[in-house]
Enzyme design. Sequence first.
Site, PDB file in Angstrom:
ATOM      1  N   ILE A  77       0.841  -1.207   0.000  1.00 14.57           N
ATOM      2  CA  ILE A  77       0.000   0.000   0.000  1.00 14.57           C
ATOM      3  C   ILE A  77       0.876   1.256   0.000  1.00 14.57           C
ATOM      4  CG2 ILE A  77      -1.931   1.147   1.164  1.00 14.57           C
ATOM      5  CD1 ILE A  77      -2.347  -1.442   2.791  1.00 14.57           C
ATOM      6  N   CYS A  78       0.489   2.231  -0.832  1.00 16.74           N
ATOM      7  CA  CYS A  78       1.040   3.578  -0.708  1.00 16.74           C
ATOM      8  C   CYS A  78      -0.144   4.529  -0.889  1.00 16.74           C
ATOM      9  CB  CYS A  78       2.182   3.828  -1.703  1.00 16.74           C
ATOM     10  SG  CYS A  78       1.701   3.774  -3.433  1.00 16.74           S
ATOM     11  N   GLY A  79       0.110   5.798  -1.166  1.00 12.41           N
ATOM     12  CA  GLY A  79      -1.004   6.740  -1.262  1.00 12.41           C
ATOM     13  C   GLY A  79      -1.965   6.388  -2.378  1.00 12.41           C
TER      14      GLY A  79
END
Length: 163
Positions: A77-79
């Site tokens: 997960i990232c932004g």
Amino acid sequence: MPDPRTVLPGTPKRIGVAADHGGFELKEYISRMLREAHYEMVDFGDKQPKPDDDYPDFVVPLARAVTRGEVDRGVAICGSGVGACIAANKVPGVRACLIHEHFSARQGVEDDDMNVICLGGRVVANTFAWELVRTFLHARFSGAERHRRRLAKLVKLESSEAA
Ligand code: RB5
């Protein structure tokens, strides 16, 4: 309909998670839901929400753990989920995809043997993201000849590009 908090027989059991600051809150939520659903959760970081951290530092160790069989599948997960997906796919043997809907969460595994799901912590709501992760974890690679043939071409490409 199975109890959503129950691990179905034959499902992957050991799940790795990784996120930068953009995905930290969602990672914490998914980690909690995985534990509550009796998965074995391995957290590759970041362990604290640091505004200046970098997604490759967490996603690449997760991706390596997937290819080494240390975890069965990964949640990166990232932004936006984009950086996490690009980083994960740099590791040979990883088949990561940014997922926003159920069809691809399931078919990505059944046809393409996706082993890392990528999510955008600033894009999807926590509860919907967990539903996508569940769909991903409950799906199985079909093993159909045409899909094996396509995957074999990717394996060949990975070796020839590395040479
Ligand atoms: C970090 O601000 C953000 O760029 C990162 O989390 C991710 O969205 C990159 O794709």
